[in-house]
Scaffold this active site. Structure first.
Site: not given
Length: 299
Positions: A99, A237, A265
């Site tokens: 991320s 996600d 995610h």
């Protein structure tokens, strides 16, 4: 083993290592606002067993690392990652970013290419904002309703006290894991308690979200990357829809993309063997000369 690193601006960064220093290094760069222990212990041990020297660390403003005096953009955590590599004497490292950590990894590879052997970008993006109400500047889709709704709930009714904070954090991980896979509530509750025990008040981890907002999109710079790159993206996600992973594959030369059906995610802990398999396969493809299996050590 824990080995603190001191940055050029005087902050101490907590780091932890797994495996032998004789092996090629893998630096794990966690996402925003959370410490390095969110990388599952099992994943770290599996990679070490495959013959890699694994490092995870706490970003500034999280966990046991120091707190900044001022706000910053992504160039600061990217510089911190470089200082972890040089401070631990890793030479050139394989860098795995999750991320926000994936964006840090991209910037590290752009600004300090001599420190990066390969990249793995998990659930990441070339263009993201900390403020979910602001759409990405390059036209990529913003967060899905589940994520936007969670932020709205927190804003409307901020948690008060340790138990409400715990419940809110676990609910956040439930959203990030996504609805398509079982949610191991006991695991995430234990993780949240460990994260809360490591932090100090006031919590300044929100500076990571500000750093995203202060950083221009990386899209135009990424064609200059000359490092083997694997993009791993979940099809569920809620933060960065799959188009973000597709864009990374498109703009980074020779990047490969692996989409995972059902993944949100963040990957659930029981998927550590799968994530390890994807990482190790990429590292072996990128650098076949690395010894990626345990071999006898000299006496």
């Amino acid at each position: 083993m824990e080995s603190p690193i001191t940055t050029r601006d005087g902050l101490r960064l907590w780091t932890q290592t797994f495996g032998s220093r004789r092996d090629p290094a893998v630096l794990l760069v966690m996402g925003g606002t959370v410490p390095g222990i969110v990388w599952p212990d099992e994943l770290c041990r599996l990679l070490a067993a495959d013959g890699y020297f694994v490092v995870r660390y706490d970003h500034r403003d999280t966990g046991r690392s120091g707190k900044s005096r001022d706000e910053y953009d992504l160039s600061v955590p990217a510089s911190d990652a470089a200082e972890v590599i040089t401070g631990l004497g890793l030479g050139r490292a394989h860098v795995v970013g999750q991320s926000f950590g994936g964006m840090v990894a991209q910037l590290l590879a752009l600004e300090r290419p001599g420190l990066v052997r390969s990249l793995v970008l998990l659930s990441s993006s070339p263009d993201a904002n900390g403020d979910v109400s602001r759409p990405p500047r390059t036209g990529l889709p913003g967060p899905r309703p589940a994520m936007v709704d969670r932020v709205a709930r927190l804003s409307a009714s901020p948690p008060r006290g340790p138990e409400e904070l715990l419940a809110a954090a676990v609910d956040g991980w439930r959203v990030l894991v996504g609805p398509a896979v079982p949610f191991d509530r006991a695991y995430w509750e234990d993780l949240v308690r460990r994260v809360m025990a490591r932090g100090e008040l006031p919590d300044t981890s929100g500076r990571h979200l500000t750093a995203l907002d202060r950083t221009p999109p990386l899209t135009g710079r990424l064609p200059a990357l000359d490092v083997p790159t694997l993009v791993v993206h979940g099809e569920q996600d809620p933060v960065f829809p799959p188009e973000h992973g597709e864009e990374l594959r498109r703009v980074i030369p020779r990047a490969r993309l692996w989409r995972i059906a059902g993944m949100g995610h963040i990957f659930p802990p029981h998927w550590s063997p799968l994530i390890r398999e994807l990482i190790v396969d990429h590292l072996r493809r990128s650098h076949p000369s690395d010894h990626t299996g345990r071999r006898p050590r000299p006496a």
